[in-house]
Scaffold this motif. Structure first.
Motif, PDB file in Angstrom:
ATOM      1  N   LYS A 113      40.502  28.672  24.952  1.00 44.15           N
ATOM      2  CA  LYS A 113      39.428  29.473  25.551  1.00 44.15           C
ATOM      3  C   LYS A 113      38.091  28.799  25.274  1.00 44.15           C
ATOM      4  CE  LYS A 113      41.113  34.237  25.662  1.00 44.15           C
ATOM      5  NZ  LYS A 113      42.364  34.327  24.909  1.00 44.15           N
ATOM      6  N   PHE A 118      30.522  29.527  31.404  1.00 45.85           N
ATOM      7  CA  PHE A 118      30.503  28.177  31.969  1.00 45.85           C
ATOM      8  C   PHE A 118      31.472  27.996  33.129  1.00 45.85           C
ATOM      9  CE2 PHE A 118      28.971  27.770  27.535  1.00 45.85           C
ATOM     10  CZ  PHE A 118      27.642  27.605  27.892  1.00 45.85           C
ATOM     11  N   MET A 204      28.163  39.360  29.699  1.00 44.06           N
ATOM     12  CA  MET A 204      29.596  39.251  29.342  1.00 44.06           C
ATOM     13  C   MET A 204      29.833  38.239  28.226  1.00 44.06           C
ATOM     14  SD  MET A 204      31.256  39.182  33.142  1.00 44.06           S
ATOM     15  CE  MET A 204      30.730  40.365  34.394  1.00 44.06           C
ATOM     16  N   PHE A 206      28.752  38.063  25.394  1.00 46.54           N
ATOM     17  CA  PHE A 206      28.844  38.670  24.056  1.00 46.54           C
ATOM     18  C   PHE A 206      30.237  39.219  23.761  1.00 46.54           C
ATOM     19  CE2 PHE A 206      24.385  38.509  25.065  1.00 46.54           C
ATOM     20  CZ  PHE A 206      23.824  38.104  23.868  1.00 46.54           C
ATOM     21  N   ASN A 215      39.406  41.418  17.637  1.00 47.63           N
ATOM     22  CA  ASN A 215      39.098  40.584  16.462  1.00 47.63           C
ATOM     23  C   ASN A 215      37.930  41.088  15.633  1.00 47.63           C
ATOM     24  OD1 ASN A 215      41.012  38.277  16.984  1.00 47.63           O
ATOM     25  ND2 ASN A 215      39.885  38.314  18.913  1.00 47.63           N
TER      26      ASN A 215
END
Ligand code: BYC
Length: 323
Positions: A113, A118, A204, A206, A215
């Protein structure tokens, strides 16, 4: 290469580790750490390093088309900085016993990931300014927290220089945006269009909402993250809206409003379906980005071969001299 064995997760060792974190001490590579902590760091740091490296592609696309020498110099410097950030962070993952080749392999085969942001295309020159302003602005909010508070020493220290450079990136971006916003009507329209396209994908960056972030709990407990995804997203929104107002640009969210009670800007619903689609590899440019990294890796094969041959020759010379 693997880290020195940690035979068992001895409860006493774990308690001491957690006490050190509670005291605000840094955990260093040779210190005992729970295997889960090591794995979480490798996951997060390798995704971060990949993001820096892939992050060169959308902007690198515009270096040859910068409108002036001055703009070209700052864009070139920014893209080179991102390469440096990737390298520091890959070095950081090596302190956790991970082989960089393995990480690169995961990136170029599309398994790894990297930041969702990007995977969007850079359509006009105005995107260069808006990326510096929004994307580097978001990176500063996220990474300043890591530079100040992250419990893993090598990652925390890497973030100090990264944040200094991101500040320059943000300033050059905002300055370019301000120039376009005050320029001709066509320039103003171009930069407004870029703002409209990059706003939501930046929010998005963040990560998913706290309620859907598997997590976060562990990272917060072990002091890797100090703030939640939603807390940092809110901080970025609060900082950025006055900047948009200052240069006469609007944000593409009709429900934006300032809430006096909390001191926060309230914003509309993020399209999480779009986010997960991009994260799962189906964004506008995911395939193109991975293919570009794979091609760059293959084109660089001769450099790696030459460096290895040089190192081997030097080692052989050293061995002959020692004999
Ligand atoms: N894009 O449990 P969660 C930069 C994944 S570089 C893709 O909340 P966590 C810059 C997440 O990995 C920008 N995937 O995760 C560079 C997880 O999947 P796995 C990168 C995302 O770790 C060049 C799953 O979703 N910055 O700024 O607690 C030029 C669930 O998420 C994203 C960093 O890497 C995303 N946006 O929080 C300019 C900073 N968000 O791994 C600028 C360090 C989430 O379980 N990283 N996922 O399969 C972090 O702060 C955190 O890792 C994140 C995610 C906030 C990104």
């Amino acid at each position: 290469m693997t880290q020195q064995a940690t035979p068992t997760e001895d409860p006493a060792l774990l308690a001491e580790f957690e006490a050190r974190i509670a005291r605000g001490e840094s955990i260093e590579p040779k210190d005992w750490m729970p295997e889960r902590y090591r794995r979480q760091l490798v996951r997060m740091m390798s995704q971060h390093a990949h993001s820096e490296v892939v992050g060169m592609l959308p902007e690198g696309n515009w270096i040859t088309r910068a409108p002036s020498l001055r703009r070209k110099l700052s864009l070139l410097a920014k893209v080179q900085d991102e390469a440096g950030h990737g390298l520091y962070i890959y070095c950081g993952t090596e302190t956790l016993g991970v082989d960089r080749q393995q990480l690169l392999e995961e990136l170029i085969t599309g398994k790894a990931k990297y930041s969702s942001i990007f995977n969007y295309p850079t359509l006009t020159w105005a995107d260069m300014g808006v990326i510096g302003w929004f994307v580097d602005g978001a990176a500063i909010v996220n990474q300043t927290a890591l530079a100040k508070h992250c419990s893993y020493g090598p990652y925390k220290r890497a973030m100090v220089r990264v944040c200094k450079e991101e500040n320059f990136h943000k300033k050059q971006g905002f300055e370019s945006v301000a120039a376009l916003a005050q320029g001709t009507p066509a320039q103003h329209a171009m930069v407004q269009d870029a703002v409209d396209r990059w706003w939501w994908p930046t929010l998005m960056m963040f990560g998913p909402p706290d309620s859907d972030s598997p997590n976060s709990a562990e990272l917060l407990r072990w002091g890797v993250k100090k703030y939640t995804n939603d807390e940092l997203r809110q901080r970025f929104v609060n900082l950025t809206i006055p900047q948009a107002q200052a240069v006469g640009l609007t944000l593409p969210d009709p429900s934006l409003r300032f809430d006096e009670a909390t001191g926060n800007w309230v914003f509309g619903e993020i399209d999480w379906n779009e986010f997960w689609q991009v994260v799962k590899g189906d964004g506008p440019c995911n395939r193109e980005r991975v293919a570009a990294r794979r091609a760059a890796h293959e084109d660089g094969e001769w450099v790696r071969a030459a460096a290895t041959a040089h190192a081997e020759k030097k080692a052989a010379r050293g061995a002959t001299r020692a004999a």
